[in-house]
Structure formats: C-alpha cells, structure tokens
Write a protein that holds these residues in place. Sequence first.
Motif, PDB file in Angstrom:
ATOM      1  N   CYS A   9       0.784  -1.230   0.000  1.00 25.39           N
ATOM      2  CA  CYS A   9       0.000   0.000   0.000  1.00 25.39           C
ATOM      3  C   CYS A   9       0.812   1.275   0.000  1.00 25.39           C
ATOM      4  N   ARG A 133      -1.466  -5.419   5.203  1.00 29.96           N
ATOM      5  CA  ARG A 133      -1.803  -4.244   4.394  1.00 29.96           C
ATOM      6  C   ARG A 133      -0.878  -3.063   4.673  1.00 29.96           C
ATOM      7  N   ASP A 147      -3.327   9.046   5.865  1.00 26.09           N
ATOM      8  CA  ASP A 147      -4.584   8.320   5.695  1.00 26.09           C
ATOM      9  C   ASP A 147      -5.672   9.256   6.186  1.00 26.09           C
ATOM     10  N   TYR A 173      -9.378   2.265   1.308  1.00 23.36           N
ATOM     11  CA  TYR A 173      -9.630   1.288   2.369  1.00 23.36           C
ATOM     12  C   TYR A 173     -11.115   1.360   2.692  1.00 23.36           C
TER      13      TYR A 173
END
Length: 190
Positions: A9, A133, A147, A173
């Motif tokens: 990721c 992940r 994020d 996500y």
Amino acid sequence: MPRMPACACCAVPGRRLILRAGAGLLCAAIGAGTSLAQATGGEPRRLRIHRLATEEAFEGVYWRDGRYDREALRQLDWVLRDPSRGEATPMDPRLFDVLYAVAEEMEAGEGYQVISGYRAPETNAARARESRRVSRASLHMSGMAADVRLVGRDSLGMARLAAEMQMGGVGLYRRDGFVHLDCGPARRWS
C-alpha cells in the motif's frame, strides 16, 4: 494507472521503477506544480485538518505569496506526528499540496480527518506485524503520506478523483472508510 497489491500500500517503489519513471515523474511534477498554480491563480493554499488520535487541529494558510509558510508547516508537522511516540518529522510540503488539490476539486470546506500521518519506523514495523496491508517501506515513515477522510464526502469518490489527478499514490480502504494519499509516484490500490 498501475494497480498495486494491498500489501504494498505505501511501499517505496523499487530502483528500476524509479529509473523508468524518472523522466515521466519530472514532467508530471512540473505539470502538477503548474496545474496547482493555475488552479489557485496564485491564491493562498489553505487546509483544515482534524487529527482523530489527538483531537488536535490545524486550520489555516500553509502557502502564500509563492512560498510555504514555515510556521504553518511546523504546526502541520506537529499535528501529523506519530502520537504513539510523540515524535514529529518534517512532512513533505507536497503532501499538503495533494491534500489541498483534492479538497479543492471536491469543493470540500469541511476539512480532513487524519487517521495516520507520520509513522516512526518502530510504529510502522509494529503495524506491519499486525497487518499485511501495512508496507514495511511505507511513505508514512518519510512524512510523505496520510490516511484521511473528507468530512461529508464519499471515500470511493475521493479515491477515484485523486487517482485521476495523478499527483501521487492513492489507496482506498473501503472497510475502514479512509483513503491513503501520498506525494510519491502516481499509483493506486484498494
């Protein structure tokens, strides 16, 4: 745009990919800078950020008169620090340009909720042990990734728009309802 597997990721791309993409990235960076300048007309760039882990916030101008505001960048570095270690790093200002451009395109005045910003190598290693992940070579450790969620906006729509803009990496996500944005090479995954 190439798709990356979920376990990569936030991975820093390999040497060959960097060499192959070098000329393209340079052109893209020049183009992105020009596009951002054209889109804002040289107007000040403003961000509104709420860090969920600490309940701290930043709201203000981080770029004006053709340059980054050092005090605003210092404040953003602190808000985006690794809260588990109380450790901050100088964030790459291009990340703020990505966040700004995405919010502007989405006409989102409500601001970002930040789930994760800078991660110390120890924090990232612990997260990588917990989840496949999380990349062991995450751009979060370089201050180049965050994020985020945009309040009142669909994360799928934000991810699609950010991927179309090709200003950096974009990871969706869905289960957790957030989008990874970074100022590294343009790529995407979900």
